[in-house]
Design a protein around this motif. Structure first.
Motif, short mmCIF file in Angstrom:
data_model
loop_
_atom_site.label_atom_id
_atom_site.label_comp_id
_atom_site.label_asym_id
_atom_site.label_seq_id
_atom_site.Cartn_x
_atom_site.Cartn_y
_atom_site.Cartn_z
N ALA A 174 15.12 59.90 99.97
CA ALA A 174 15.60 61.11 100.65
C ALA A 174 16.93 61.56 100.07
N ALA A 175 17.80 60.59 99.77
CA ALA A 175 19.11 60.93 99.20
C ALA A 175 18.95 61.54 97.80
N GLU B 197 18.25 68.89 95.32
CA GLU B 197 18.31 70.17 96.04
C GLU B 197 19.70 70.79 95.94
N ASP B 198 20.72 69.97 96.12
CA ASP B 198 22.10 70.47 96.06
C ASP B 198 22.44 70.96 94.65
N THR C 49 17.77 65.12 98.12
CA THR C 49 18.91 65.95 98.55
C THR C 49 19.85 66.23 97.39
#
Length: 383
Positions: free
Chosen positions: A91-92, A98-99, A95
């Protein structure tokens, strides 16, 4: 599939580029993602997509992200802890991508695979269709091995193999492997000051395999040898592959536009037809054993793409059943092909070196007289 000559253009419309990112490239420590590097990577992906290309990313880093979240500064060695770290870190990692992509208005997705997903022909085709649709929608798929559930029997073992599979799945125009080394050298550059970078490899022979050496960085599970094995399949499939230093600014864009700063693997022409099924044979599952063939059989397989008959087999390695994938090796032990075997290892052991007439007269082995051990339609030749 696009050849290397298609890379030399400004308009990249229609190209599908697979980029493999290793642990040593995406991390700045055993438990931390290099966010500055990831931002620069996203900028390169944006440049390629604006020029009309579609990009698929095969990324390591989930375990590193998880170790950081769990406060672990050293990489554990037991599988349950590694799988737990992957679960936390996936998940990290998503993210983080995505960032990095957000400033460029790029949307990413996550696709997790294991060998179990690709060893099954139907699942392989589903994975292919999903990736194709994501690219049609303008999404940047982030592909990773599903380390949360992977165990030794179903692991790809390294993301170089996974990247080669993905390149075949999406009918890629090029595979770019980002490494912590500039490319393939004619000697180990960490031991020899005279080592020279090899800019272009047109065929992978025993000499190339020898200079590939052993495992590389301890940050990941791959090494140069796994990259060369991936290149062997890419060249058989007609997909150019490049190994470049991932930290070099602009390395992906430069490579796609035809100015590869590392090593480009691209042959002059395809020696044999490569069908989707043959690509699945080459990469979809681990080989269960090997057939060692004599010189005549090796020449027939390489020179004309012939089927493999029992008469050309000298001996058998490993244990397998009919319908499983095996490697085909020459007498020097080099893997020259891979295919689906039509008989179990115990039967092949008995049939080694026997002609069709001899087999037909043998009540136990007569079934092998009317069919090849490995049919050419189920055989991928690497040379």
């Amino acid at each position: 599939m696009a050849g290397a000559e298609h890379m030399h253009r400004e308009d990249l419309s229609g190209l599908r580029i697979v980029v493999k990112i290793g642990s040593s490239t995406i991390t700045d420590s055993v438990s931390s993602i290099d966010e500055a590097w990831l931002a620069s990577f996203a900028a390169q992906v944006s440049e390629l997509t604006q020029a009309g290309a579609r990009v698929v990313v095969v990324s390591s880093g989930a375990i590193a992200c998880g170790l950081g979240r769990l406060g672990m500064l050293t990489r554990p060695t037991d599988i349950p802890t590694l799988q737990a770290a992957a679960s936390v870190g996936e998940a990290a990692l998503v993210t983080a991508y995505e960032d990095a992509f957000a400033p460029h208005s790029l949307t990413s997705s996550i696709v997790l695979l294991t060998r179990r997903d690709t060893a099954d022909r139907e699942a392989y085709l589903h994975a292919r269709d999903t990736l194709a649709r994501l690219l049609d929608l303008g999404i940047v798929p982030i592909v990773n091995e599903n380390d949360t559930v992977s165990v030794e029997q179903i692991k790809f073992g390294d993301n170089d193999t996974l990247a080669a599979l993905v390149a075949c799945l999406v009918d890629a125009s090029m595979l770019v492997i980002l490494s912590d080394i500039d490319g393939l050298y004619d000697a180990d550059p960490t031991r020899s000051a005279d080592a020279k970078l090899i800019p272009h490899v047109r065929t992978i022979d025993a000499a190339v395999m020898d200079v590939a050496g052993g495992p590389g960085s301890t940050a990941g599970s791959g090494g140069m040898i796994t990259k060369i094995r991936a290149a062997r399949v890419m060249m058989a499939a007609g997909i150019p592959m490049a190994i470049v230093h991932g930290k070099r600014p602009g390395c992906i864009v430069d490579t796609v536009r035809g100015a590869c700063p590392g090593t480009l693997f691209a042959g002059e022409a395809l020696a044999h037809e490569i069908t989707p099924r043959k690509l699945w044979v080459a990469l979809g599952d681990a080989a269960k054993g090997a057939l060692i063939v004599d010189g005549g059989a090796a020449r027939a397989l390489i020179g004309s793409g012939a089927s493999l008959l029992p008469v050309g087999v000298k001996r058998v390695e490993g244990s397998f059943t009919a319908g499983e994938i095996v490697d085909v090796k020459d007498e020097d032990g080099s893997i020259i092909a891979r295919g689906v075997v039509s008989a179990a290892s115990d039967a092949v052991q008995l049939a080694c070196g026997m002609s069709s007439d001899d087999l037909a007269r043998n009540s136990l082995l007569s079934g092998l007289a009317s069919r090849p051990l490995v049919h050419r339609d189920d055989l991928v030749v690497f040379e």
